[in-house]
Design a protein around this motif. Structure first.
Motif, PDB file in Angstrom:
ATOM      1  N   ASP A  78       9.530 -12.930 -15.518  1.00  0.00           N
ATOM      2  CA  ASP A  78      10.110 -14.336 -15.913  1.00  0.00           C
ATOM      3  C   ASP A  78       8.894 -15.205 -16.509  1.00  0.00           C
ATOM      4  O   ASP A  78       7.870 -15.368 -15.817  1.00  0.00           O
ATOM      5  N   ALA A  79       9.053 -15.943 -17.591  1.00  0.00           N
ATOM      6  CA  ALA A  79       7.926 -16.872 -17.948  1.00  0.00           C
ATOM      7  C   ALA A  79       7.669 -17.987 -17.219  1.00  0.00           C
ATOM      8  O   ALA A  79       6.520 -18.461 -17.072  1.00  0.00           O
ATOM      9  N   GLN A  80       8.693 -18.704 -16.504  1.00  0.00           N
ATOM     10  CA  GLN A  80       8.506 -19.658 -15.678  1.00  0.00           C
ATOM     11  C   GLN A  80       7.991 -19.127 -14.126  1.00  0.00           C
ATOM     12  O   GLN A  80       8.543 -18.364 -13.739  1.00  0.00           O
ATOM     13  N   SER A  81       6.944 -19.906 -13.686  1.00  0.00           N
ATOM     14  CA  SER A  81       6.274 -19.691 -12.514  1.00  0.00           C
ATOM     15  C   SER A  81       5.905 -20.864 -11.721  1.00  0.00           C
ATOM     16  O   SER A  81       5.813 -21.986 -12.427  1.00  0.00           O
ATOM     17  N   PHE A  82       5.611 -20.994 -10.411  1.00  0.00           N
ATOM     18  CA  PHE A  82       5.380 -22.067  -9.656  1.00  0.00           C
ATOM     19  C   PHE A  82       4.057 -22.001  -9.163  1.00  0.00           C
ATOM     20  O   PHE A  82       3.867 -21.037  -8.229  1.00  0.00           O
ATOM     21  N   SER A  83       3.044 -22.709  -9.261  1.00  0.00           N
ATOM     22  CA  SER A  83       1.688 -22.875  -8.754  1.00  0.00           C
ATOM     23  C   SER A  83       1.259 -24.086  -8.117  1.00  0.00           C
ATOM     24  O   SER A  83       1.892 -25.148  -8.109  1.00  0.00           O
ATOM     25  N   ARG A  84       0.162 -23.562  -7.346  1.00  0.00           N
ATOM     26  CA  ARG A  84      -0.331 -24.733  -6.569  1.00  0.00           C
ATOM     27  C   ARG A  84      -1.909 -24.782  -6.487  1.00  0.00           C
ATOM     28  O   ARG A  84      -2.519 -23.419  -6.176  1.00  0.00           O
ATOM     29  N   THR A  85      -2.907 -25.597  -6.661  1.00  0.00           N
ATOM     30  CA  THR A  85      -4.016 -25.387  -6.371  1.00  0.00           C
ATOM     31  C   THR A  85      -4.445 -26.606  -5.211  1.00  0.00           C
ATOM     32  O   THR A  85      -3.975 -28.019  -5.485  1.00  0.00           O
ATOM     33  N   ASP A  86      -5.482 -26.147  -4.327  1.00  0.00           N
ATOM     34  CA  ASP A  86      -5.555 -27.129  -3.110  1.00  0.00           C
ATOM     35  C   ASP A  86      -7.013 -26.550  -2.577  1.00  0.00           C
ATOM     36  O   ASP A  86      -7.134 -25.815  -2.178  1.00  0.00           O
ATOM     37  N   ASP A  87      -7.890 -27.788  -3.047  1.00  0.00           N
ATOM     38  CA  ASP A  87      -9.214 -27.326  -2.872  1.00  0.00           C
ATOM     39  C   ASP A  87      -9.817 -27.571  -1.434  1.00  0.00           C
ATOM     40  O   ASP A  87      -9.551 -28.453  -0.902  1.00  0.00           O
ATOM     41  N   GLN A  88      -9.825 -26.221  -0.781  1.00  0.00           N
ATOM     42  CA  GLN A  88     -10.082 -26.079   0.840  1.00  0.00           C
ATOM     43  C   GLN A  88     -10.950 -25.168   0.824  1.00  0.00           C
ATOM     44  O   GLN A  88     -11.242 -24.151   0.153  1.00  0.00           O
ATOM     45  N   TYR A  89     -11.676 -25.060   2.080  1.00  0.00           N
ATOM     46  CA  TYR A  89     -12.727 -24.086   2.509  1.00  0.00           C
ATOM     47  C   TYR A  89     -11.672 -23.481   3.759  1.00  0.00           C
ATOM     48  O   TYR A  89     -11.969 -23.738   4.927  1.00  0.00           O
ATOM     49  N   ASP A  90     -10.985 -22.347   3.528  1.00  0.00           N
ATOM     50  CA  ASP A  90     -10.372 -21.569   4.352  1.00  0.00           C
ATOM     51  C   ASP A  90     -11.073 -20.054   4.500  1.00  0.00           C
ATOM     52  O   ASP A  90     -10.794 -19.381   5.437  1.00  0.00           O
ATOM     53  N   PHE A  91     -11.611 -19.653   3.490  1.00  0.00           N
ATOM     54  CA  PHE A  91     -11.949 -18.311   3.248  1.00  0.00           C
ATOM     55  C   PHE A  91     -13.050 -18.289   2.112  1.00  0.00           C
ATOM     56  O   PHE A  91     -12.466 -18.961   0.856  1.00  0.00           O
ATOM     57  N   TRP A  92     -14.480 -17.884   2.153  1.00  0.00           N
ATOM     58  CA  TRP A  92     -15.396 -18.018   1.081  1.00  0.00           C
ATOM     59  C   TRP A  92     -16.302 -17.343   1.168  1.00  0.00           C
ATOM     60  O   TRP A  92     -16.601 -16.544   2.311  1.00  0.00           O
ATOM     61  N   ARG A  93     -17.155 -16.682   0.110  1.00  0.00           N
ATOM     62  CA  ARG A  93     -18.264 -16.067   0.118  1.00  0.00           C
ATOM     63  C   ARG A  93     -19.276 -16.441  -0.650  1.00  0.00           C
ATOM     64  O   ARG A  93     -19.501 -16.057  -1.881  1.00  0.00           O
ATOM     65  N   PRO A  94     -20.078 -17.225  -0.007  1.00  0.00           N
ATOM     66  CA  PRO A  94     -21.215 -17.740  -0.853  1.00  0.00           C
ATOM     67  C   PRO A  94     -22.176 -16.411  -1.563  1.00  0.00           C
ATOM     68  O   PRO A  94     -22.060 -15.578  -0.811  1.00  0.00           O
ATOM     69  N   SER A  95     -22.693 -16.680  -2.652  1.00  0.00           N
ATOM     70  CA  SER A  95     -23.257 -15.530  -3.251  1.00  0.00           C
ATOM     71  C   SER A  95     -24.475 -15.002  -2.528  1.00  0.00           C
ATOM     72  O   SER A  95     -24.683 -13.917  -2.911  1.00  0.00           O
TER      73      SER A  95
END
Ligand code: COA
Length: 397
Positions: free
Chosen positions: A174-191
């Protein structure tokens, strides 16, 4: 624009080796029930050093690509958070290894475990605008938290390849979808770090909150049409996470009639048994995980049928999430019979915990400028043959 675009073909690949979670628990002086009941993980795929995201992605794609695809794929999109190069994308290798025409473009996308869905949606938009053409989306990852860490039992390795077309044989999206962006540090991998950093309990919470948020958006937009959704596939960092998300939904405030919601959640919980079969045996595959859950659901559920609507929940730490829906296409089961499934997982070889620890440490060999890899004689598929002046060379056997 074409109205019927979606997943035409899909296959997954996971390395030949695995460890048993009970053995890992014993080696870590932990109650095995924590892993098998608390996290709902039975086995974990282990990747040897002669395999990487490129060889895994190519081994997944090889199961589905044919000559018509090679001529009509305009984009090779590679989603990963295990990239070994800041510049050259993993997609460029795959493009060559699979023999896709040189007029196609190839690139990598990143947003933690959401990357696979970002790739799928980019492919979806492209094919809607160019219905005669196709897009290859590959999602491959090596989940690494480190030995003796709390994230260790939620590692794994694997890849998924999908061809997006306007004549989808598996799922029309389906073309319609539901999204969210929430700037958080729950998991990350610095370079500079070869392993992920994680605030595990926070990431559990954020995953569940994100699911509720996108569900509420879907409810607002679709109303009672949500009743038609027969099953959900989930991103599975470990398979208990999906159950936790549905429990959070039972407790959340939604507009839906309570009885209707309870019935829906009950149905989805039932279907979840099928959606987690492969994830329980592979472990976390980051970007590929949701799509391995989709394959597990479609191949292992005996009650889904063509025409049924299903939902997919994608979550990537950091964080971005998306809930989208699609309809199963007539004949999808036959299409899926041709590709990897339980049989491939059964044929893997169990290795000991010391051997797993050795393979884990061996990944540092990737940083060597020059090295040839020794491959077992019975290995079949693409593999990393050597690193020569920091250039990777792949072979097939
Ligand atoms: N028998 C049965 N269940 C047990 C148990 C036992 N002996 N011991 C613990 N458990 C259960 C806990 O109750 C918990 O279940 P719950 O979350 O439903 O309450 C589960 O096993 C995990 O135990 P917990 O103490 O929370 O484990 P942990 O502190 O080692 O961390 C993770 C677990 C998942 C947070 C950790 O593995 C991690 O950080 N993983 C990587 C990040 C990740 O996967 N995030 C998910 C969202 S993307």
């Amino acid at each position: 624009m074409s109205n019927k675009v979606g997943i035409d073909k899909i296959a997954f690949y996971s390395p030949d080796y695995y460890i048993d979670m009970v053995e890992l628990a014993h080696a870590r002086d932990t109650d095995p029930n924590k892993y098998t009941i608390g996290l709902q993980q039975d086995k974990m795929s282990v990747i040897p050093v002669w395999e990487d995201i490129v060889s895994m992605g190519a081994n997944a794609a090889l199961q589905i690509i044919d000559d018509k695809d090679r001529e009509s794929i305009d984009q090779v999109i590679f989603a990963t958070e295990s990239s070994f190069d800041y510049s050259k994308s993993a997609a460029t290798y795959i493009h060559n290894m699979l023999g896709i025409h040189s007029g196609a473009k190839s690139f990598e996308v990143k947003q933690a475990c959401y990357g696979g869905t970002a790739g799928l949606m980019a492919g979806f938009d492209y094919v809607r605008a160019n219905p005669e053409r196709r897009v290859l989306v590959v999602a491959a990852d090596i989940a690494r938290y480190g030995l003796h860490t709390s994230g260790e039992p939620t590692q794994g390795a694997g890849a998924v390849a999908m061809i997006i077309s306007s004549e989808p044989k598996i799922l029309s999206i389906d073309a319609q979808s539901f999204s969210r962006t929430d700037d958080q540090y729950d998991f990350w991998r610095p370079s500079h770090s070869p392993v992920a950093l994680v605030d595990g309990h926070f990431s559990n919470q954020l995953y569940a909150d994100s699911f509720i948020n996108v569900f509420q958006q879907a409810e607002e937009a679709l109303g009672t049409d949500l009743n038609q959704v027969k099953a959900l596939a989930f991103h599975l960092p470990y398979t208990k996470m999906a159950k936790k998300a549905l429990t959070a939904l039972s407790d959340a405030e939604t507009k839906m009639d309570e009885k209707m919601r309870a019935r829906l959640i009950e149905d989805w919980q039932e279907q979840l048994n099928a959606a987690i079969v492969y994830g329980k045996q592979v472990g976390n595959t980051y970007t590929a995980s949701l799509y391995i859950s989709l394959m597990s659901l479609l191949k292992e559920s005996d009650s889904l049928k063509a025409g049924d609507k299903i939902g997919l929940f994608s979550y990537g730490s950091g964080s971005v999430s998306e809930l989208f829906f699609g309809n199963l296409v007539e004949g999808y089961q036959e299409q899926l019979e041709k590709v990897s499934g339980q049989k491939d997982l059964d044929e893997r070889l169990q290795i000991s915990i010391p051997d797993y620890e050795k393979y884990f440490g061996d990944r540092d060999l990737e940083y060597e400028a020059n090295i040839d890899f020794e491959i077992p004689t019975d290995y079949v598929g693409f593999y990393l043959a050597k690193i020569d002046e920091h250039r990777r060379y792949y072979d097939f056997k």
